[in-house]
Motif scaffolding. Structure first.
Motif, PDB file in Angstrom:
ATOM      1  N   VAL A 123       4.580  -6.785   8.177  1.00  0.00           N
ATOM      2  CA  VAL A 123       3.175  -6.384   8.010  1.00  0.00           C
ATOM      3  C   VAL A 123       3.066  -5.257   6.986  1.00  0.00           C
ATOM      4  N   LYS A 124       2.423  -5.561   5.871  1.00  0.00           N
ATOM      5  CA  LYS A 124       2.223  -4.527   4.854  1.00  0.00           C
ATOM      6  C   LYS A 124       0.898  -4.780   4.143  1.00  0.00           C
ATOM      7  N   LYS A 149       7.464  -5.384  19.625  1.00  0.00           N
ATOM      8  CA  LYS A 149       6.591  -5.441  18.438  1.00  0.00           C
ATOM      9  C   LYS A 149       5.964  -4.065  18.266  1.00  0.00           C
ATOM     10  N   ALA A 150       5.245  -3.889  17.161  1.00  0.00           N
ATOM     11  CA  ALA A 150       4.650  -2.573  16.887  1.00  0.00           C
ATOM     12  C   ALA A 150       3.392  -2.348  17.713  1.00  0.00           C
ATOM     13  N   GLU A 155      -2.416  -3.452  10.055  1.00  0.00           N
ATOM     14  CA  GLU A 155      -3.485  -4.395  10.411  1.00  0.00           C
ATOM     15  C   GLU A 155      -4.320  -3.929  11.596  1.00  0.00           C
ATOM     16  N   THR A 156      -3.930  -2.820  12.248  1.00  0.00           N
ATOM     17  CA  THR A 156      -4.725  -2.299  13.365  1.00  0.00           C
ATOM     18  C   THR A 156      -6.059  -1.800  12.824  1.00  0.00           C
ATOM     19  N   PRO A 157      -7.184  -2.288  13.378  1.00  0.00           N
ATOM     20  CA  PRO A 157      -8.481  -1.833  12.854  1.00  0.00           C
ATOM     21  C   PRO A 157      -8.599  -0.311  12.881  1.00  0.00           C
ATOM     22  N   VAL A 161      -3.659   4.568   5.834  1.00  0.00           N
ATOM     23  CA  VAL A 161      -2.806   4.030   4.766  1.00  0.00           C
ATOM     24  C   VAL A 161      -1.328   4.249   5.084  1.00  0.00           C
ATOM     25  N   LEU A 162      -1.026   5.388   5.718  1.00  0.00           N
ATOM     26  CA  LEU A 162       0.365   5.722   6.055  1.00  0.00           C
ATOM     27  C   LEU A 162       0.432   5.988   7.565  1.00  0.00           C
TER      28      LEU A 162
END
Ligand code: FUB
Length: 320
Positions: A123-124, A149-150, A155-157, A161-162
């Motif tokens: 996921v990026k 999993k993360a 992708e979390t609403p 950015v970091l």
């Protein structure tokens, strides 16, 4: 008695030796001299203070963070420390591809939860960082990926950015909160009691001068949110009467560090004294990317505001 750091550093093949410090009344800063340690998170369990750190492995000439695993250093008296680890690596998360950045450990219902920032291999959308959780029955492990999993990704609403620098706080009513963020963007979200699932929408953290590295502690009825501000970073803080804010700016509590552009703090009360744990770059060979765990006192004014931290080369006095 101040230690001679350089000979200890050369003796890297020696296990984490405390021989030189056993009769010392203070430990000396940096606390760890046989490897580079960054982004400390303190946690008290029983009569022991555990300080979890990242591990800087960049060469003296190299640029960029090289970080693969995390360690823990425990002490009962603030002078004699035991080294544990490495206890956890990004390789323990099957969905990660590297970059073991800042982490946070918290005890909950007899288990120890280690929240980590690591690079996601699939996921990026932005920088590709994600927050995961490992769990153990003991403060020094073994730790295993608790979800597979993360918990937070690009992708979390309303993520940032970091997505790095997790910090978890469990409020007096038992509600857990995850704070995180970097590059001037902070976030928080409620966690379910398992600490392994989000409980609601991700909220934007509104705190003046926030850059990264949020950390929450409470004294009396006041919540203190400390964080790195600007870049290169000072440590600054805000207070609130509620964990969800609004946050009122309090000022600078830790000045810029020589040689280290980052400034990553944790605050803990242990045996009647409050401590400020952070990193500097003062070990021989230290650079922006080769940092070292330090501990100094954190003190308050009578009105509850935090005094500016006085950095020492001795660290703090021994406690029983
Ligand atoms: O150690 C890598 C990053 O540098 C951390 O995640 C930030 O808090 C900063 O210290």
């Amino acid at each position: 008695m101040k230690r001679l750091l350089f000979p200890l550093l050369i003796a890297c093949s020696t296990p984490f030796s405390l021989v030189a410090e056993e009769t010392a009344e203070t430990r000396g800063n940096p606390i760890v001299t046989d490897l580079f340690t960054a982004d400390p998170c303190p946690m008290v369990h029983g009569d022991t203070l555990y300080i979890y750190t990242g591990h800087d492995e960049q060469t003296e000439e190299g640029k960029g963070f090289v970080m693969n695993d995390w360690y823990c250093f425990s002490t009962q008296d603030m002078v004699t420390y035991e080294k544990h680890g490495p206890l956890l690596s990004w390789k323990d998360f099957s969905w990660s591809k590297g970059d073991a950045f800042a982490s946070h450990v918290i005890e909950h219902e007899g288990k120890f939860f280690w929240f980590v920032s690591i690079r996601h291999k699939d996921v990026k959308v932005h920088e590709g960082f994600a927050i995961g959780v490992a769990v153990s029955d003991r403060p020094t492990g073994p730790f295993k990926d608790a979800i597979g999993k993360a918990l937070i990704t690009d992708e979390t609403p309303n993520s940032v950015v970091l997505n790095i620098d997790p910090a978890v706080y469990i409020d007096d009513d038992g509600q857990a909160y995850l704070f995180w963020g970097s590059w001037n963007a902070g976030r928080w979200v409620k966690l379910k009691d398992s600490l392994l699932e989000l409980d609601g929408e991700v909220q934007t953290l509104e705190a003046d001068h926030f850059f990264e590295a949020p950390f929450v502690h409470k004294k009396g009825e006041t919540y203190y949110l400390t964080y790195a501000s600007h870049y290169p970073s000072t440590t600054e803080y805000s207070t609130s009467k509620s964990i969800t804010g609004p946050w009122t700016y309090g000022g600078v509590i830790h000045d810029l560090l020589p040689k280290s552009e980052t400034n990553h703090q944790g605050i803990v009360e242990f045996k009647g004294q409050t401590y400020f744990v952070y990193h500097n770059a003062q070990l021989p060979g230290g650079t922006v990317f080769r940092r070292s765990l330090c501990v100094d006192k954190l003190e308050y004014q009578e009105d509850g505001s935090i005094k500016k931290v006085v950095r020492t080369t001795t660290s703090v006095p021994k406690v029983e």
